[in-house]
Scaffold this motif. Structure first.
Motif, mmCIF file in Angstrom:
data_model
loop_
_atom_site.group_PDB
_atom_site.id
_atom_site.type_symbol
_atom_site.label_atom_id
_atom_site.label_comp_id
_atom_site.label_asym_id
_atom_site.label_seq_id
_atom_site.Cartn_x
_atom_site.Cartn_y
_atom_site.Cartn_z
ATOM 1 N N LYS A 5 0.804 -1.209 0.000
ATOM 2 C CA LYS A 5 0.000 0.000 0.000
ATOM 3 C C LYS A 5 0.843 1.267 0.000
ATOM 4 O O LYS A 5 1.823 1.395 0.727
ATOM 5 N N PHE A 6 0.460 2.221 -0.853
ATOM 6 C CA PHE A 6 1.099 3.535 -0.883
ATOM 7 C C PHE A 6 0.167 4.504 -1.609
ATOM 8 O O PHE A 6 -0.770 4.084 -2.302
ATOM 9 N N LYS A 7 0.456 5.776 -1.453
ATOM 10 C CA LYS A 7 -0.340 6.801 -2.117
ATOM 11 C C LYS A 7 0.420 7.321 -3.323
ATOM 12 O O LYS A 7 1.592 7.693 -3.217
ATOM 13 N N HIS A 8 -0.258 7.341 -4.455
ATOM 14 C CA HIS A 8 0.345 7.801 -5.710
ATOM 15 C C HIS A 8 -0.005 9.277 -5.904
ATOM 16 O O HIS A 8 -1.186 9.647 -5.902
ATOM 17 N N ILE A 9 0.998 10.129 -6.061
ATOM 18 C CA ILE A 9 0.786 11.579 -6.041
ATOM 19 C C ILE A 9 1.355 12.196 -7.314
ATOM 20 O O ILE A 9 2.412 11.792 -7.816
ATOM 21 N N LYS A 10 0.650 13.191 -7.824
ATOM 22 C CA LYS A 10 1.106 13.949 -8.994
ATOM 23 C C LYS A 10 1.676 15.279 -8.532
ATOM 24 O O LYS A 10 1.140 15.930 -7.635
ATOM 25 N N GLU A 11 2.764 15.702 -9.196
ATOM 26 C CA GLU A 11 3.383 16.983 -8.880
ATOM 27 C C GLU A 11 3.824 17.662 -10.177
ATOM 28 O O GLU A 11 4.471 17.036 -11.021
ATOM 29 N N ALA A 12 3.434 18.925 -10.333
ATOM 30 C CA ALA A 12 3.867 19.717 -11.490
ATOM 31 C C ALA A 12 4.896 20.726 -11.018
ATOM 32 O O ALA A 12 4.583 21.664 -10.269
ATOM 33 N N LEU A 13 6.141 20.546 -11.400
ATOM 34 C CA LEU A 13 7.220 21.415 -10.938
ATOM 35 C C LEU A 13 7.177 22.758 -11.638
ATOM 36 O O LEU A 13 6.784 22.865 -12.811
ATOM 37 N N ALA A 14 7.588 23.766 -10.916
ATOM 38 C CA ALA A 14 7.700 25.101 -11.509
ATOM 39 C C ALA A 14 8.959 25.159 -12.369
ATOM 40 O O ALA A 14 9.830 24.299 -12.313
ATOM 41 N N LYS A 15 9.051 26.215 -13.172
ATOM 42 C CA LYS A 15 10.183 26.321 -14.101
ATOM 43 C C LYS A 15 11.519 26.421 -13.380
ATOM 44 O O LYS A 15 12.544 25.996 -13.901
ATOM 45 N N ASP A 16 11.508 27.014 -12.156
ATOM 46 C CA ASP A 16 12.769 27.173 -11.452
ATOM 47 C C ASP A 16 13.127 25.948 -10.609
ATOM 48 O O ASP A 16 14.170 25.919 -9.951
ATOM 49 N N GLU A 17 12.263 24.926 -10.584
ATOM 50 C CA GLU A 17 12.541 23.719 -9.819
ATOM 51 C C GLU A 17 13.222 22.692 -10.718
ATOM 52 O O GLU A 17 12.840 22.490 -11.873
ATOM 53 N N ALA A 18 14.199 22.009 -10.162
ATOM 54 C CA ALA A 18 14.928 20.999 -10.928
ATOM 55 C C ALA A 18 14.093 19.720 -11.044
ATOM 56 O O ALA A 18 13.516 19.267 -10.044
ATOM 57 N N HIS A 19 14.021 19.168 -12.260
ATOM 58 C CA HIS A 19 13.298 17.912 -12.446
ATOM 59 C C HIS A 19 14.321 16.791 -12.677
ATOM 60 O O HIS A 19 14.293 16.064 -13.660
ATOM 61 N N GLY A 54 23.147 4.566 -7.867
ATOM 62 C CA GLY A 54 24.440 5.012 -8.353
ATOM 63 C C GLY A 54 24.373 5.795 -9.643
ATOM 64 O O GLY A 54 25.406 6.027 -10.284
ATOM 65 N N LEU A 55 23.183 6.243 -10.035
ATOM 66 C CA LEU A 55 22.982 6.975 -11.288
ATOM 67 C C LEU A 55 22.232 8.263 -11.005
ATOM 68 O O LEU A 55 21.622 8.438 -9.940
ATOM 69 N N SER A 56 22.230 9.148 -11.964
ATOM 70 C CA SER A 56 21.488 10.403 -11.833
ATOM 71 C C SER A 56 21.178 10.929 -13.222
ATOM 72 O O SER A 56 21.811 10.538 -14.219
ATOM 73 N N GLY A 57 20.179 11.800 -13.290
ATOM 74 C CA GLY A 57 19.801 12.369 -14.581
ATOM 75 C C GLY A 57 18.631 13.296 -14.427
ATOM 76 O O GLY A 57 18.295 13.730 -13.312
ATOM 77 N N ARG A 58 17.996 13.609 -15.540
ATOM 78 C CA ARG A 58 16.853 14.510 -15.541
ATOM 79 C C ARG A 58 15.663 13.790 -16.146
ATOM 80 O O ARG A 58 15.797 12.970 -17.070
ATOM 81 N N MET A 59 14.471 14.112 -15.626
ATOM 82 C CA MET A 59 13.239 13.546 -16.176
ATOM 83 C C MET A 59 12.881 14.282 -17.464
ATOM 84 O O MET A 59 13.247 15.456 -17.650
ATOM 85 N N PRO A 60 12.170 13.650 -18.374
ATOM 86 C CA PRO A 60 11.869 14.298 -19.660
ATOM 87 C C PRO A 60 10.884 15.459 -19.539
ATOM 88 O O PRO A 60 10.862 16.337 -20.405
ATOM 89 N N THR A 61 10.058 15.498 -18.497
ATOM 90 C CA THR A 61 9.095 16.592 -18.332
ATOM 91 C C THR A 61 9.085 17.043 -16.869
ATOM 92 O O THR A 61 9.625 16.378 -15.984
#
Length: 424
Positions: free
Chosen positions: A160-174, A180-187
Motif C-alpha cells: 500500500k502507498f499513495k500515488h501523487i502527482k506533482e507539477a514542478l515550476a520552471k525554477d525547480e529541478a526535475h 548510483g545513477l542520476s539524470g533529468r526527467m523528460p518533463t
C-alpha cells in the motif's frame, strides 16, 4: 484391348502436393499461435509492452533483449505464473483486490516489476492537417495529461502507498538520483509514491520524492525473510519510450531489472499484456506443440512421415505390363465375357441359353404369358404366315457346334425378333 490410362500425377508431383499441403498446415498453426502479435495489432497507442508511443514500453523490451535477456510478451494468463522476472503494466483502473492477489501469489514464484501508468494518451485526431498526420507513425500518440493511480492506496500491506502527482515550476529541478545513477526527467510533470518504512526507495527526485521503490516489508516478517522482491515504478517516464530517449534513464531501467534478477541469476523477463486487455485463451493447436503434449505430437508426425513414405513404395510385385484393361460399362463387360468364352473354346454351350433368351423376347412381342415353344409357333403362324417356325430355328441353334453354324442360327432367331418388332 486398350492400354491402361496414364496416371494424372507423377510420383514427384504427388509428393509435392503432400509437401505443400503440410507446409500450409504448419503456416496455419503458426498464424493461430501468433494471435494478436501477427501484423503488430497490439500497437494501439496504449501503455503496454507492444506500444511504440511515448507512453509505451516497446523500447524497454528491445533494450532488455539487446542486453541478452530472454524477453517474452505474454498474452496468456499462464505467463503470470513464471518463475522468472515478471513485468506488470496495469492500466489506470484495476481491481485492487485482484491485483493484490496477483502480487501475493508472485511472492512465492518470482520477482515482479510493477510500472504504474502515468499518461492519458490518444491517437492523432482526424482533424489534424494532412501534413501533420503523415509525420505520425503507427502507434504514436498525443499525451493529454498525467494522472496518479488512486487504486494503489487500496492495496494491502506491505504494498500500500499513495500515488501523487506533482507539477514542478520552471525554477525547480526535475532531476533524479538513485542506484548510483542520476539524470533529468523528460518533463516537469512527475508522479511519485508516498512510501513508508516497508518500502526501500531506489530512485528519488531532487525534492526527495520516491520515483521507484522496492517492497521489503516489516523487518523479520515472512515477506521480508522469504518473499521474492517487488519493485514499483511510480513515474513511468523512467522506463517508457519517453524515458528511453535518455541514456541515464535507460541505465536506470537496466539497474532496476538487475536488482530484481539477483545480479544475473535470472535471465528471462516476461512482459504481461493480459492486464491491458490482450488476454487470449489457449487453443488445442498451440498446446499440441508445448510440453507435455509435444512428445505425443512428435510421435504423430513421425507416424505420418512413415505412412507417407510407405504410400510412395510398392506393395507386392508389380502387375504384368500390357495386360487386358477391364473397363466399366455394359459394352466392356460383354467384350470381356466374349473373350473369356473364346479362350475357353466352349462355343457349343452358347446355343441353348441363347435360344431360351430369344424365346423370352419373341413371347414378349407376341403378347404371350410364358415362352412356350409350341405356343410361340402357333402365334407366329397367325402373325407371320409363311415364316419358318421358331422351334425349328431353335433346334438348329442348339445342334450347331461350329462358330459359323452358331452365328447363322442365331441370326435367324434375331431376324424373327426384328420382324416382330417392325410389325411385319
Amino acid at each position: 484391348m486398350t492400354a491402361a490410362p496414364s496416371v494424372p500425377f507423377s510420383r514427384f508431383g504427388a509428393l509435392m502436393l503432400v509437401a505443400v499441403g503440410f507446409a500450409l498446415f504448419l503456416a496455419m498453426v503458426w498464424l493461430i499461435a501468433a494471435g494478436e502479435e501477427f501484423g503488430d495489432r497490439g500497437n494501439d497507442g496504449q501503455a503496454h509492452a507492444a506500444g511504440t508511443g511515448l507512453n509505451g514500453y516497446a523500447g524497454f523490451v528491445r533494450l532488455l533483449a539487446a542486453e541478452g535477456y530472454d524477453v517474452t510478451r505474454s498474452r496468456s494468463p499462464s505467463g503470470l505464473e513464471t518463475y522468472d522476472l515478471l513485468v506488470l503494466t496495469p492500466p489506470a483502473y484495476v481491481d485492487p483486490e485482484e491485483f493484490a492477489e496477483l502480487l501475493q501469489k508472485r511472492e512465492g514464484l518470482g520477482p515482479t516489476l510493477v510500472i504504474l501508468p502515468k499518461w492519458d494518451a490518444s491517437l492523432p485526431p482526424p482533424i489534424l492537417p494532412e501534413d501533420a498526420r503523415e509525420k505520425f507513425k503507427p502507434g504514436w500518440v498525443i499525451l493529454t495529461g498525467a494522472y496518479p493511480s488512486e487504486w494503489a492506496a487500496e492495496l494491502p500491506e506491505p504494498y500500500k502507498f499513495k500515488h501523487i502527482k506533482e507539477a514542478l515550476a520552471k525554477d525547480e529541478a526535475h532531476s533524479w538520483e538513485g542506484l548510483g545513477l542520476s539524470g533529468r526527467m523528460p518533463t516537469r510533470t512527475m508522479l511519485y509514491a508516498d512510501s513508508n518504512a516497508r518500502h526501500e526507495a531506489l530512485i528519488a527526485d531532487a525534492a526527495g520524492h520516491t520515483l521507484a521503490f522496492k517492497v521489503i516489508g516489516e523487518p523479520g516478517s515472512a515477506y521480508n525473510e522469504n518473499a521474492h522482491w517487488t519493485i514499483f515504478v511510480a513515474d513511468a517516464d523512467l522506463v517508457n519510450n519517453y524515458g528511453m530517449a535518455g541514456q541515464s534513464r535507460a541505465e536506470a531501467a537496466l539497474a532496476l531489472v538487475e536488482e530484481l534478477t539477483y545480479d544475473g541469476d535470472i535471465s528471462a523477463v516476461t512482459f504481461d499484456m493480459t492486464l491491458n486487455g490482450f488476454g487470449a485463451s489457449e487453443n488445442l493447436l498451440t498446446l499440441a506443440f508445448r510440453p507435455p503434449f509435444l512428445a505425443a505430437t512428435l510421435c504423430l508426425l513421425l507416424a505420418l512421415l512413415i505412412v507417407g513414405w510407405r504410400a510412395f513404395q510398392r506393395f507386392g510385385p508389380p502387375a504384368l505390363a500390357g495386360g487386358p484393361a477391364i473397363a466399366f460399362g455394359k459394352q466392356r463387360l460383354i467384350a470381356n465375357g466374349a473373350g473369356l468364352i473364346l479362350r475357353a473354346r466352349r462355343l457349343r454351350l452358347l446355343g441353348a441359353p441363347y435360344a431360351a433368351l430369344s424365346a423370352r423376347r419373341i413371347a414378349e412381342r407376341l403378347g404371350l404369358a410364358r415362352p412356350d415353344p409350341q405356343a410361340i409357333d402357333a402365334a407366329l403362324a397367325r402373325r407371320l404366315p409363311g415364316e419358318e417356325p421358331f422351334t425349328r430355328r431353335a433346334t438348329r441353334l442348339e445342334a450347331a457346334s461350329k462358330p459359323a453354324d452358331i452365328l447363322t442360327a442365331a441370326q435367324a432367331l434375331d431376324s424373327l425378333t426384328t420382324k416382330l418388332s417392325q410389325g411385319k
